[in-house]
Design a protein around this motif. Structure first.
Motif, short mmCIF file in Angstrom:
data_model
loop_
_atom_site.label_atom_id
_atom_site.label_comp_id
_atom_site.label_asym_id
_atom_site.label_seq_id
_atom_site.Cartn_x
_atom_site.Cartn_y
_atom_site.Cartn_z
N THR A 134 0.83 -1.21 0.00
CA THR A 134 0.00 0.00 0.00
C THR A 134 0.86 1.26 0.00
OG1 THR A 134 -1.76 -1.17 1.19
CG2 THR A 134 -1.81 1.25 1.23
N GLU A 138 1.21 4.19 -2.87
CA GLU A 138 0.98 5.62 -2.61
C GLU A 138 2.11 6.48 -3.17
OE1 GLU A 138 0.57 5.68 1.60
OE2 GLU A 138 -1.54 5.03 1.58
N SER A 186 -4.62 -8.86 -8.52
CA SER A 186 -6.04 -9.01 -8.13
C SER A 186 -6.30 -10.34 -7.44
CB SER A 186 -6.95 -8.87 -9.36
OG SER A 186 -6.91 -7.55 -9.87
N LEU A 189 -4.78 -10.22 -4.02
CA LEU A 189 -5.60 -9.44 -3.09
C LEU A 189 -6.85 -10.20 -2.68
CD1 LEU A 189 -5.30 -5.84 -4.57
CD2 LEU A 189 -4.37 -6.67 -2.40
N LYS A 193 -8.30 -10.84 0.96
CA LYS A 193 -9.69 -10.61 1.37
C LYS A 193 -10.20 -11.81 2.18
CE LYS A 193 -13.12 -11.14 -1.56
NZ LYS A 193 -14.07 -12.06 -0.85
N VAL A 198 -8.17 -7.29 3.65
CA VAL A 198 -8.63 -6.22 2.76
C VAL A 198 -10.13 -6.36 2.54
CG1 VAL A 198 -6.42 -6.02 1.56
CG2 VAL A 198 -8.19 -7.52 0.64
N ASN A 199 -10.74 -5.25 2.15
CA ASN A 199 -12.17 -5.25 1.83
C ASN A 199 -12.37 -5.55 0.36
OD1 ASN A 199 -12.94 -4.47 4.49
ND2 ASN A 199 -12.35 -2.36 3.99
N LYS A 201 -14.08 -4.01 -1.75
CA LYS A 201 -14.08 -2.78 -2.57
C LYS A 201 -12.66 -2.36 -2.96
CE LYS A 201 -14.16 0.38 1.41
NZ LYS A 201 -12.79 0.88 1.19
N ASP A 202 -11.65 -2.89 -2.25
CA ASP A 202 -10.28 -2.51 -2.53
C ASP A 202 -9.65 -3.37 -3.63
OD1 ASP A 202 -10.26 -0.55 -0.55
OD2 ASP A 202 -9.82 -2.04 1.00
N GLN A 204 -9.58 -4.59 -7.44
CA GLN A 204 -10.04 -4.18 -8.77
C GLN A 204 -9.83 -5.29 -9.77
OE1 GLN A 204 -7.91 -0.60 -9.66
NE2 GLN A 204 -9.02 0.62 -8.14
#
Length: 204
Positions: A134, A138, A186, A189, A193, A198-199, A201-202, A204
């Motif tokens: 993360t 950023e 993806s 991730l 989840k 992680v949620n 919505k995070d 993609q």
């Protein structure tokens, strides 16, 4: 490195890429020495370039065994000093980039994917790796969670502790070679989840 010491850092699984890059660097700097003889090491050319591998599968001992075996199998010397440097965890420093050495050690946290020797278990969802992923994102640096995030987590431990003279990157420029894929982020991730890190919505 423009005449300055340079460490070429990369993540390693079998560490094949790191070993072959180390060989190639030693081969591709053929400069004739002042006495007319061909120099045999980068030191003779006043160039200080080192390859540093960051183990992402297993630990430093595993990485060394893999490279020694491959070196011998492909006509190398089999000498440890001819291998790339290996980046090891700094146990006194937290694996979270923005925490100080007074923070809880990895073995005391809820991070179940962390090994006691400071390396990460390959492929296991881990909150520290997610933090690194993360924070790099950023900064507009995109890495994968299998190789890139573990490598940068370890690399930044050393980056934030440059006073360690025995660190392979202490006092040196650093070039990072990204050798992992980004297509599987993806699916990686999704595993995070399922682990509750992680949620939906995070992803993609």
């Amino acid at each position: 490195g423009r005449g300055r010491p340079l460490s070429v850092c990369m993540p390693g699984g079998t560490c094949t890429t790191a070993l072959l890059l180390e060989r190639e660097i030693r081969t591709l700097i053929p400069v004739v020495a002042a006495d007319g003889a061909t120099a045999s090491t980068t030191t003779d050319y006043n160039l200080d370039i080192e390859v540093v591998v960051i183990p992402c599968v297993g630990d430093d001992a595993y990485a060394r065994r893999q490279m020694l075996a491959l070196d011998l199998a492909t006509g190398g010397t089999g000498r440890t000093e001819d291998l790339p440097k290996i980046l090891r965890p700094l146990s006194k420093y937290s694996t979270r980039m923005n925490e100080s050495s007074s923070s809880s050690s990895p073995s005391q946290s809820n991070n179940k994917g962390k090994k006691t020797d400071g390396y990460f278990s390959f492929g296991t969802p881990d909150e520290f790796l997610l933090d690194t992923f993360t924070e790099m994102k950023e900064q507009d640096v995109f890495v994968d969670l299998l190789y890139g995030a573990p490598a940068w987590n370890l690399l930044l431990q050393h980056w934030c502790a440059m006073e360690h003279d025995d660190s392979p990157i202490a006092g040196r420029q650093v070039m990072y070679v990204h050798s992992g894929g980004l297509e599987g982020i993806s699916s990686q991730l999704t595993r995070y989840k399922h682990a509750g890190l992680v949620n939906a919505k995070d992803i993609q």
